[in-house]
Write an enzyme that holds these catalytic residues in place. Structure first.
Site, PDB file in Angstrom:
ATOM      1  CE  LYS A  52      -0.376  -0.482   4.980  1.00  0.00           C
ATOM      2  NZ  LYS A  52      -1.163  -1.040   6.074  1.00  0.00           N
ATOM      3  NE  ARG A 150      -7.077  -0.473  10.265  1.00  0.00           N
ATOM      4  CZ  ARG A 150      -5.789  -0.607   9.950  1.00  0.00           C
ATOM      5  NH1 ARG A 150      -4.964   0.428  10.045  1.00  0.00           N
ATOM      6  NH2 ARG A 150      -5.311  -1.755   9.517  1.00  0.00           N
ATOM      7  CG  HIS A 179      -3.950  -4.950  11.540  1.00  0.00           C
ATOM      8  ND1 HIS A 179      -2.812  -5.402  10.908  1.00  0.00           N
ATOM      9  CD2 HIS A 179      -3.723  -3.638  11.802  1.00  0.00           C
ATOM     10  CE1 HIS A 179      -1.950  -4.396  10.791  1.00  0.00           C
ATOM     11  NE2 HIS A 179      -2.475  -3.320  11.337  1.00  0.00           N
ATOM     12  NE  ARG A 235      -2.437  -8.400   7.303  1.00  0.00           N
ATOM     13  CZ  ARG A 235      -3.116  -8.823   8.358  1.00  0.00           C
ATOM     14  NH1 ARG A 235      -3.714 -10.001   8.340  1.00  0.00           N
ATOM     15  NH2 ARG A 235      -3.213  -8.064   9.438  1.00  0.00           N
ATOM     16  CE1 TYR A 279       8.778  32.566   1.781  1.00  0.00           C
ATOM     17  CE2 TYR A 279       9.052  30.189   1.903  1.00  0.00           C
ATOM     18  CZ  TYR A 279       8.764  31.335   1.173  1.00  0.00           C
ATOM     19  OH  TYR A 279       8.456  31.234  -0.163  1.00  0.00           O
ATOM     20  CB  CYS A 326      11.027  26.775   0.767  1.00  0.00           C
ATOM     21  SG  CYS A 326      12.119  28.009   1.491  1.00  0.00           S
ATOM     22  CG  MET A 327       5.954  23.634  -2.003  1.00  0.00           C
ATOM     23  SD  MET A 327       4.710  24.394  -3.036  1.00  0.00           S
ATOM     24  CE  MET A 327       3.769  25.319  -1.837  1.00  0.00           C
ATOM     25  CG  ASP A 328       8.849  24.058  -4.682  1.00  0.00           C
ATOM     26  OD1 ASP A 328       8.133  23.053  -4.729  1.00  0.00           O
ATOM     27  OD2 ASP A 328       8.395  25.226  -4.704  1.00  0.00           O
TER      28      ASP A 328
HETATM   29  C1  LIG Z   1      -0.244  -1.879   6.789  1.00  0.00           C
HETATM   30  C2  LIG Z   1      -0.738  -3.195   7.148  1.00  0.00           C
HETATM   31  C3  LIG Z   1       0.147  -4.263   7.341  1.00  0.00           C
HETATM   32  C4  LIG Z   1       1.655  -4.117   7.322  1.00  0.00           C
HETATM   33  O1  LIG Z   1       2.104  -3.486   8.512  1.00  0.00           O
HETATM   34  P1  LIG Z   1       3.646  -3.337   8.824  1.00  0.00           P
HETATM   35  O2  LIG Z   1       3.703  -2.821  10.209  1.00  0.00           O
HETATM   36  O3  LIG Z   1       4.174  -2.326   7.845  1.00  0.00           O
HETATM   37  O4  LIG Z   1       4.271  -4.663   8.642  1.00  0.00           O
HETATM   38  C5  LIG Z   1      -0.401  -5.515   7.579  1.00  0.00           C
HETATM   39  N1  LIG Z   1      -1.741  -5.691   7.639  1.00  0.00           N
HETATM   40  C6  LIG Z   1      -2.617  -4.675   7.476  1.00  0.00           C
HETATM   41  C7  LIG Z   1      -4.083  -4.937   7.563  1.00  0.00           C
HETATM   42  C8  LIG Z   1      -2.147  -3.394   7.243  1.00  0.00           C
HETATM   43  O5  LIG Z   1      -3.017  -2.392   7.094  1.00  0.00           O
END
Ligand SMILES: *Cc1c(COP(=O)(O)O)cnc(C)c1O
Length: 400
Positions: A52, A150, A179, A235, A279, A326-328
Site C-alpha cells: 500500500k 478499525r 490485525h 503480512r 521565511y 520551503c516548498m521546493d
Molecule cells: C499496513 C498493514 C500491514 C503491514 O504493517 P507493517 O507494520 O508495515 O508490517 C499488515 N496488515 C494490514 C491490515 C495493514 O493495514
C-alpha cells in the site's frame, strides 16, 4: 551499477536531463534480500507482501513486479485503485484489498479479480449479491476485529458472520484475518489477548468440520516477535523495505533499507554574520557562514517540521539544515573546512560513504514514525531502480 528510472514520468519525453537531481534510489537487491529473509523466517507460512501507499514510497508497480517474480504468495494493498493499477500492469499474483469496501465498487473488484475484505454482515451480503448478478463467485477474506477497532466484525459477534459467509453461494471464502494494534509496543499483553480472541473465532471451522480458510494476522512486528502468529500467511510491510517497526522489535532478521533519498547542491553562497535565512528568519548566521541551497522541500515530502532539526550528508559528513524548509528548496549550513561545489551529491536519507542517516532518525527529528516519512516522499520525486540486470529486466516485464 546499471539502473532504470521508472516512475513517475513527470516528463516522459526521454530527453537527456529531464530526470530531477532530487531522486529516490531503490536498491532491488536489498528488497529481494529482505523478502527472502522474511520468507525463510516464516516458512512454512507464506508471505503476503504489503504494497500500500506506493509500496511505502518505493514505487507500487516495480516493487510488485519484483516480489511477484520472487514468489510472493499474495499481495496486499489498501485501496481498490492500487489493485487495479497492479492488474493493469499485468500482475497476476492474488491481490487482497485490505481496506473497507463500498457496495457500489464491488463490480470493479470482480472485474479485476481482486480479493475483497468483508468486514461486516452488510458488505458480505452486498458482495454476494453483486457476484450473483454477474454469475460469479467473489474471492473474499473475512475481517475479524480482535482489538484494533478499525474495520471488521467484533470477535464476540463473529459466529453469525462466519455462518453467513459459509452460507452465501456467491462467496468463495478463501481467507480470514485480523490485525494487531500493539505488536510493536514493548508489552506483549494486548497482542496475546488479540491472539487468543482470534484463535477462539477460528475454532468455528473445527467445530463445524469446515475446511479452514487461509488465516493471517501477523504484521512486521508480530512476525518477528511472535512466531506462533505466522499461521498460513504473514503480512509484512515496513520490514520488506528493510526498516524495523519500532525499537521494541528485536533485530532478529537481517534486513537492510532499500531507499536512498538524494539531491544535489544547486546554489552556494556566504551568508553574512547576523543575517537570517529563509521565511521568518528562524535561523541567523552566527558568523559569516557558507550555506548551500538544495532543490527539495516539503512539496516533495521533506517535512517542514524538520526545519532547523535535520541533518544531511555532503562529502560524507553531516551538515545541519538551517532556516525554514520551503516548498521546493531548503538550505544547509556547510561545515567550515569541507570543500563543497554546486552539483555535489547530498543524501537526505541513506548512506554516503561511511556516513548514514537512517529513516528512523529523520522520523525522530520530525516527531513521527518511519512509515510516515517513507510514504510521504511524493510522486514528484522520480524513483530510480538499481540492481543487477536480471532484476532490472523483471521490472520491465509485463507478464508476472
Ligand atoms: C499496513 C498493514 C500491514 C503491514 O504493517 P507493517 O507494520 O508495515 O508490517 C499488515 N496488515 C494490514 C491490515 C495493514 O493495514
Amino acid at each position: 551499477m546499471p539502473h532504470i528510472e521508472i516512475s513517475p514520468p513527470l516528463l516522459d519525453s526521454g530527453e537527456e536531463g529531464v530526470v530531477r537531481p532530487t531522486q529516490v534510489i531503490v536498491d532491488l537487491e536489498a528488497l529481494a534480500h529482505n523478502f527472502q529473509e522474511i520468507r525463510r523466517w516464516v516458512h512454512p507460512a507464506g508471505v503476503m507482501a504489503v504494497l500500500k501507499a506506493n509500496a511505502y514510497g518505493h514505487g507500487l508497480v516495480p516493487v510488485a513486479r519484483l516480489l511477484a517474480h520472487l514468489g510472493a504468495d499474495y499481495l496486499g494493498v489498501a485501496v481498490l485503485e492500487e489493485g487495479i493499477l497492479l492488474r493493469r500492469a499485468g500482475i497476476r499474483t492474488p491481490i487482497l484489498v485490505l481496506g473497507g469496501v463500498l457496495g457500489s465498487r464491488i463490480p470493479l473488484f470482480l472485474k479485476y479479480d481482486l480479493t475483497l475484505t468483508a468486514s461486516s454482515m452488510e458488505t458480505l451480503r452486498q458482495i454476494s449479491e453483486a457476484a450473483g448478478a454477474l454469475g460469479r463467485r467473489a474471492r473474499v477474506h473475512l475481517k475479524i476485529d480482535t482489538g484494533m477497532e478499525r474495520i471488521g466484525v467484533h470477535a464476540e459477534n463473529a459466529e453469525r458472520f462466519l455462518e453467513e459467509a459459509v452460507r452465501c453461494r456467491h462467496i468463495h471464502l478463501e481467507g480470514i484475518y485480523s490485525h494487531f494494534a500493539n505488536a510493536d509496543l514493548p508489552d506483549p499483553a494486548l497482542t496475546r489477548w488479540q491472539w487468543d480472541r482470534f484463535q477462539e473465532v477460528l475454532g468455528f471451522f473445527e467445530r463445524h468440520s469446515l475446511p479452514m480458510p487461509l488465516r493471517h494476522i501477523a504484521n512486521s512486528a508480530a512476525l518477528v516477535r511472535f512466531p506462533e502468529t505466522h499461521l498460513d500467511l504473514v503480512r509484512p510491510g515496513i520490514l520488506l523495505y528493510g526498516v524495523y517497526p519500532s525499537e521494541a522489535v528485536p533485530r532478529r532478521l537481517s534486513v537492510r533499507p532499500a531507499i536512498t533519498w538524494k539531491t544535489r547542491v544547486v546554489y552556494l553562497k556566504v551568508v553574512p554574520q547576523g543575517r537570517g535565512v529563509s521565511y521568518g528568519w528562524t535561523w541567523r548566521a552566527p558568523r559569516a557562514t557558507r550555506v548551500a541551497t538544495l532543490p527539495v522541500g516539503y512539496g516533495d515530502g521533506y517535512f517542514r517540521a524538520l526545519s532547523n532539526r535535520a541533518q544531511v550528508l555532503l562529502r560524507g559528513r553531516r551538515h545541519p539544515q538551517v532556516g525554514t524548509i520551503c516548498m521546493d528548496q531548503m538550505m544547509v549550513q556547510v561545515e567550515q573546512e569541507v570543500p563543497v561545489a554546486v552539483g555535489d551529491e547530498v543524501v537526505l536519507i541513506g548512506c554516503q560513504g561511511p556516513a548514514c542517516i537512517p529513516v528512523e532518525e529523520v522520523a525522530r527529528w520530525a516527531g513521527t514514525i518511519p512509515y510516515e516519512v517513507l510514504t510521504s516522499i511524493n510522486t514528484r520525486v522520480p524513483r530510480v531502480y538499481r540492481g543487477p540486470e536480471t532484476l532490472l529486466r523483471v521490472l520491465q516485464d509485463r507478464q508476472r
